[in-house]
Scaffold this motif. Structure first.
Motif, PDB file in Angstrom:
ATOM      1  N   GLY B  98       0.784  -1.233   0.000  1.00 38.31           N
ATOM      2  CA  GLY B  98       0.000   0.000   0.000  1.00 38.31           C
ATOM      3  C   GLY B  98       0.813   1.278   0.000  1.00 38.31           C
ATOM      4  O   GLY B  98       0.267   2.358   0.172  1.00 38.31           O
ATOM      5  N   ARG B  99       2.118   1.150  -0.193  1.00 40.34           N
ATOM      6  CA  ARG B  99       2.938   2.355  -0.208  1.00 40.34           C
ATOM      7  C   ARG B  99       3.153   2.847  -1.644  1.00 40.34           C
ATOM      8  O   ARG B  99       2.945   2.100  -2.610  1.00 40.34           O
ATOM      9  CB  ARG B  99       4.291   2.073   0.459  1.00 40.34           C
ATOM     10  CG  ARG B  99       4.164   1.856   1.955  1.00 40.34           C
ATOM     11  CD  ARG B  99       5.483   1.463   2.577  1.00 40.34           C
ATOM     12  NE  ARG B  99       5.884   0.112   2.161  1.00 40.34           N
ATOM     13  CZ  ARG B  99       7.017  -0.454   2.557  1.00 40.34           C
ATOM     14  NH1 ARG B  99       7.849   0.179   3.343  1.00 40.34           N
ATOM     15  NH2 ARG B  99       7.314  -1.671   2.158  1.00 40.34           N
ATOM     16  N   ALA B 100       3.591   4.075  -1.759  1.00 45.94           N
ATOM     17  CA  ALA B 100       3.822   4.651  -3.077  1.00 45.94           C
ATOM     18  C   ALA B 100       5.225   4.282  -3.542  1.00 45.94           C
ATOM     19  O   ALA B 100       6.198   4.483  -2.807  1.00 45.94           O
ATOM     20  CB  ALA B 100       3.657   6.171  -3.029  1.00 45.94           C
ATOM     21  N   TYR B 101       5.317   3.766  -4.757  1.00 47.20           N
ATOM     22  CA  TYR B 101       6.605   3.343  -5.265  1.00 47.20           C
ATOM     23  C   TYR B 101       7.310   4.508  -5.957  1.00 47.20           C
ATOM     24  O   TYR B 101       6.679   5.311  -6.649  1.00 47.20           O
ATOM     25  CB  TYR B 101       6.435   2.196  -6.256  1.00 47.20           C
ATOM     26  CG  TYR B 101       7.706   1.812  -6.967  1.00 47.20           C
ATOM     27  CD1 TYR B 101       8.690   1.082  -6.321  1.00 47.20           C
ATOM     28  CD2 TYR B 101       7.929   2.185  -8.299  1.00 47.20           C
ATOM     29  CE1 TYR B 101       9.862   0.730  -6.967  1.00 47.20           C
ATOM     30  CE2 TYR B 101       9.100   1.822  -8.956  1.00 47.20           C
ATOM     31  CZ  TYR B 101      10.063   1.100  -8.282  1.00 47.20           C
ATOM     32  OH  TYR B 101      11.216   0.763  -8.923  1.00 47.20           O
ATOM     33  N   GLY B 102       8.608   4.601  -5.741  1.00 51.11           N
ATOM     34  CA  GLY B 102       9.401   5.605  -6.440  1.00 51.11           C
ATOM     35  C   GLY B 102      10.692   4.989  -6.928  1.00 51.11           C
ATOM     36  O   GLY B 102      11.159   3.972  -6.388  1.00 51.11           O
ATOM     37  N   TYR B 103      11.238   5.591  -7.990  1.00 55.75           N
ATOM     38  CA  TYR B 103      12.454   5.040  -8.573  1.00 55.75           C
ATOM     39  C   TYR B 103      13.402   6.180  -8.899  1.00 55.75           C
ATOM     40  O   TYR B 103      12.982   7.252  -9.328  1.00 55.75           O
ATOM     41  CB  TYR B 103      12.115   4.257  -9.836  1.00 55.75           C
ATOM     42  CG  TYR B 103      13.317   3.929 -10.679  1.00 55.75           C
ATOM     43  CD1 TYR B 103      14.162   2.874 -10.359  1.00 55.75           C
ATOM     44  CD2 TYR B 103      13.617   4.694 -11.815  1.00 55.75           C
ATOM     45  CE1 TYR B 103      15.266   2.581 -11.126  1.00 55.75           C
ATOM     46  CE2 TYR B 103      14.722   4.403 -12.601  1.00 55.75           C
ATOM     47  CZ  TYR B 103      15.551   3.343 -12.251  1.00 55.75           C
ATOM     48  OH  TYR B 103      16.648   3.059 -13.010  1.00 55.75           O
ATOM     49  N   GLN B 104      14.670   5.929  -8.717  1.00 54.68           N
ATOM     50  CA  GLN B 104      15.642   6.999  -8.888  1.00 54.68           C
ATOM     51  C   GLN B 104      16.963   6.404  -9.378  1.00 54.68           C
ATOM     52  O   GLN B 104      17.547   5.568  -8.707  1.00 54.68           O
ATOM     53  CB  GLN B 104      15.839   7.681  -7.527  1.00 54.68           C
ATOM     54  CG  GLN B 104      16.379   9.067  -7.582  1.00 54.68           C
ATOM     55  CD  GLN B 104      16.416   9.659  -6.168  1.00 54.68           C
ATOM     56  OE1 GLN B 104      15.423   9.609  -5.435  1.00 54.68           O
ATOM     57  NE2 GLN B 104      17.552  10.176  -5.781  1.00 54.68           N
ATOM     58  N   GLN B 133      23.204   1.957 -11.239  1.00 51.92           N
ATOM     59  CA  GLN B 133      22.929   1.948  -9.807  1.00 51.92           C
ATOM     60  C   GLN B 133      21.645   2.748  -9.579  1.00 51.92           C
ATOM     61  O   GLN B 133      21.497   3.855 -10.118  1.00 51.92           O
ATOM     62  CB  GLN B 133      24.103   2.570  -9.051  1.00 51.92           C
ATOM     63  CG  GLN B 133      25.361   1.712  -9.125  1.00 51.92           C
ATOM     64  CD  GLN B 133      26.630   2.495  -8.872  1.00 51.92           C
ATOM     65  OE1 GLN B 133      27.179   3.108  -9.788  1.00 51.92           O
ATOM     66  NE2 GLN B 133      27.072   2.487  -7.631  1.00 51.92           N
ATOM     67  N   ALA B 134      20.753   2.187  -8.802  1.00 52.79           N
ATOM     68  CA  ALA B 134      19.452   2.845  -8.672  1.00 52.79           C
ATOM     69  C   ALA B 134      18.859   2.607  -7.297  1.00 52.79           C
ATOM     70  O   ALA B 134      19.239   1.674  -6.584  1.00 52.79           O
ATOM     71  CB  ALA B 134      18.494   2.331  -9.741  1.00 52.79           C
ATOM     72  N   LEU B 135      17.954   3.469  -6.935  1.00 54.04           N
ATOM     73  CA  LEU B 135      17.250   3.357  -5.660  1.00 54.04           C
ATOM     74  C   LEU B 135      15.773   3.092  -5.915  1.00 54.04           C
ATOM     75  O   LEU B 135      15.150   3.745  -6.766  1.00 54.04           O
ATOM     76  CB  LEU B 135      17.380   4.660  -4.865  1.00 54.04           C
ATOM     77  CG  LEU B 135      18.451   4.743  -3.784  1.00 54.04           C
ATOM     78  CD1 LEU B 135      18.409   6.132  -3.151  1.00 54.04           C
ATOM     79  CD2 LEU B 135      18.237   3.674  -2.721  1.00 54.04           C
ATOM     80  N   HIS B 136      15.222   2.147  -5.160  1.00 58.60           N
ATOM     81  CA  HIS B 136      13.777   1.952  -5.158  1.00 58.60           C
ATOM     82  C   HIS B 136      13.247   2.585  -3.887  1.00 58.60           C
ATOM     83  O   HIS B 136      13.808   2.384  -2.812  1.00 58.60           O
ATOM     84  CB  HIS B 136      13.433   0.469  -5.201  1.00 58.60           C
ATOM     85  CG  HIS B 136      13.972  -0.225  -6.413  1.00 58.60           C
ATOM     86  ND1 HIS B 136      13.348  -0.169  -7.638  1.00 58.60           N
ATOM     87  CD2 HIS B 136      15.076  -0.972  -6.608  1.00 58.60           C
ATOM     88  CE1 HIS B 136      14.048  -0.858  -8.522  1.00 58.60           C
ATOM     89  NE2 HIS B 136      15.102  -1.355  -7.918  1.00 58.60           N
ATOM     90  N   LEU B 137      12.181   3.352  -4.011  1.00 55.81           N
ATOM     91  CA  LEU B 137      11.655   4.080  -2.860  1.00 55.81           C
ATOM     92  C   LEU B 137      10.260   3.598  -2.492  1.00 55.81           C
ATOM     93  O   LEU B 137       9.475   3.189  -3.352  1.00 55.81           O
ATOM     94  CB  LEU B 137      11.588   5.574  -3.169  1.00 55.81           C
ATOM     95  CG  LEU B 137      12.859   6.222  -3.736  1.00 55.81           C
ATOM     96  CD1 LEU B 137      12.584   7.639  -4.203  1.00 55.81           C
ATOM     97  CD2 LEU B 137      13.964   6.210  -2.687  1.00 55.81           C
ATOM     98  N   ARG B 165      14.064   6.967 -16.308  1.00 49.71           N
ATOM     99  CA  ARG B 165      12.609   6.892 -16.221  1.00 49.71           C
ATOM    100  C   ARG B 165      12.148   5.480 -15.889  1.00 49.71           C
ATOM    101  O   ARG B 165      11.185   5.295 -15.158  1.00 49.71           O
ATOM    102  CB  ARG B 165      11.977   7.336 -17.542  1.00 49.71           C
ATOM    103  CG  ARG B 165      12.329   8.787 -17.922  1.00 49.71           C
ATOM    104  CD  ARG B 165      11.398   9.292 -18.998  1.00 49.71           C
ATOM    105  NE  ARG B 165      10.007   9.153 -18.585  1.00 49.71           N
ATOM    106  CZ  ARG B 165       9.064   8.579 -19.352  1.00 49.71           C
ATOM    107  NH1 ARG B 165       9.373   8.118 -20.540  1.00 49.71           N
ATOM    108  NH2 ARG B 165       7.825   8.490 -18.920  1.00 49.71           N
ATOM    109  N   GLU B 166      12.850   4.528 -16.437  1.00 51.92           N
ATOM    110  CA  GLU B 166      12.385   3.147 -16.288  1.00 51.92           C
ATOM    111  C   GLU B 166      13.455   2.334 -15.574  1.00 51.92           C
ATOM    112  O   GLU B 166      14.636   2.440 -15.900  1.00 51.92           O
ATOM    113  CB  GLU B 166      12.124   2.573 -17.683  1.00 51.92           C
ATOM    114  CG  GLU B 166      11.371   1.280 -17.713  1.00 51.92           C
ATOM    115  CD  GLU B 166      11.067   0.862 -19.152  1.00 51.92           C
ATOM    116  OE1 GLU B 166      10.377  -0.145 -19.340  1.00 51.92           O
ATOM    117  OE2 GLU B 166      11.544   1.553 -20.085  1.00 51.92           O
ATOM    118  N   SER B 167      13.044   1.522 -14.622  1.00 53.64           N
ATOM    119  CA  SER B 167      13.990   0.656 -13.920  1.00 53.64           C
ATOM    120  C   SER B 167      14.553  -0.389 -14.874  1.00 53.64           C
ATOM    121  O   SER B 167      13.820  -0.987 -15.670  1.00 53.64           O
ATOM    122  CB  SER B 167      13.269  -0.017 -12.743  1.00 53.64           C
ATOM    123  OG  SER B 167      13.632  -1.361 -12.640  1.00 53.64           O
TER     124      SER B 167
END
Lengths: 237, 237
Positions: B98-104, B133-137, B165-167
DNA sequence: AACAGTAATATGTACGCACATATTTTGTCA
DNA sequence: TGACAAAATATGTGCGTACATATTACTGTT
């Protein structure tokens, strides 16, 4: 007339699974696409529907496709990585790598469980249980430390077992099979006491395995196992 | 004459599995004991041998019994704990709670793989690959950090993908299915840089998932995912 | 147009038979 | 006694059929 054996070699269901898997990998059945009906695949590949069933069932078990009673079969759009781990008994895990297994009881007493343990076991309130802390050794060096609670209500005989000689885990497996088991993997920093026992430094990252087992609805045991740096669980999906 | 339906309810193979499982739990078939032949069980329980097969096969898959072509079926003396994990895509793992997903995207470049990565991929020598290298939020807070190498030889198109933009994971899943996957779970202390990215303190115990995938024998990608304290994998065996 | 009831459909399960395959056991011969 | 070949045996697989079950699709009613 028609070509009833177009599929080729008329092999077993494993071959069938491979053929269909290839089609998915090659893009013939792209992600999200609907697969032909079992019956059609059977005719196309020249085998019985039961054989296609077996292959498709295997693909579904592997998490590659999804099957629904009337919706047919679809290639999963976001296939999950489904991995199966076998968590062996410590002795066998050590001996499998050719090292000498050793066991050492660290502490044994009867006490009230913390609330966290009672909750993990599905109990309404803490109970008095047997607590056994022990070290598993590989070639005399610490391999894994376990902190275990055993339900006296479910396994009263455990008080008469000499845990200095026999690992509680092995005794339980031999005398108290379980019907349900929960597992939890995580990471934790070693406390000074844990580091001392495991022969590492305080703060080192430990691999944590928490396992609870039940027979029916009766809790048997709940164990927290800590492995020092270098320990890893591996598998091939 | 005889009692062909002694087993009782004439239910499906799941019921059969349950019956046999009960017998194991109750000690009727103790650890290490040999089970009756499929054919005998079939007669005893009033069903077809194929149905017994299905049930026994399931018990074997669960790691409860062992079946051999002529040795018959035996209850395993040291049953392994066999657990199946579904490792979902980070987005779905976050959204499932139920959390909001973010990607960076943190960094992207092309470089020579370390020997360790080349070895994990089964390569004889290091290669130039794309490193992302990326972060999932989850709800704007760090959920998981991934350090990924992608084979340019196998997946040349990846250089044209906008990874801001895309993982990379999701792009790969959608465009490059894999046929083989290795997994490794372990624990590690956070480096200062990792701690900074994950919003924790240096030295904190991180949960580490290393995953490599291939299509056939061609390596696709190799990723190390780090999760901050609090992350855990759970399952029920 | 909304809804409920019904028909159509694809997979799930079961059965009985035949044959394949992997082991174990037995038997034979040196 | 020991090595090797042959028979015995329990599970593995495949086929064809029939029926069960869960969904979807349709259809007629209000």
């Amino acid at each position: 007339m028609s070509a009833p054996d177009k599929g080729g070699d008329r092999q077993g269901w494993r071959a069938l699974r491979e053929i269909i898997h290839e089609r998915i990998l090659s893009g013939a059945y792209p992600p999200g696409a609907r697969l032909p009906r079992d019956a059609d695949l059977a005719e196309q590949l020249g085998c019985a529907r039961a054989t296609v069933q077996r292959a498709m069932r295997a693909l579904a078990d592997d998490g590659l496709i999804e099957r629904k009673r009337k919706g047919g079969s679809r290639v999963l759009a976001h296939p999950v990585t489904r991995a199966t781990f076998d968590i062996p008994v410590a002795r066998e895990e050590v001996e499998a790598t050719g090292r000498a297994y050793g066991y050492q009881l660290v502490a044994r007493d009867i006490a009230q469980t913390p609330h966290s343990v009672a909750a993990a076991m599905g109990l309404d309130a803490p109970e008095r249980m047997l607590r056994a802390q022990a070290l598993h050794l590989a070639d005399r060096r610490p391999f894994m430390y376990e902190d275990r609670w055993i339900s006296l209500a479910t396994v009263p005989e455990i008080v008469d077992v000499d845990l200095t000689r026999e690992s509680a885990n092995e005794w339980l497996l031999a005398h108290r099979p379980y019907s349900r088991c929960t597992l939890r993997f995580s990471a934790a920093n070693a406390t000074p006491a844990q580091a001392e026992l495991l022969g590492t430094r305080p703060g080192d990252a430990l691999f944590v395995i928490e396992r609870c087992t039940w027979l029916g609805s009766a809790p048997i045991t709940c164990v927290t196992a800590l492995a020092p740096p270098g320990y890893a669980l591996t598998t091939e999906a």
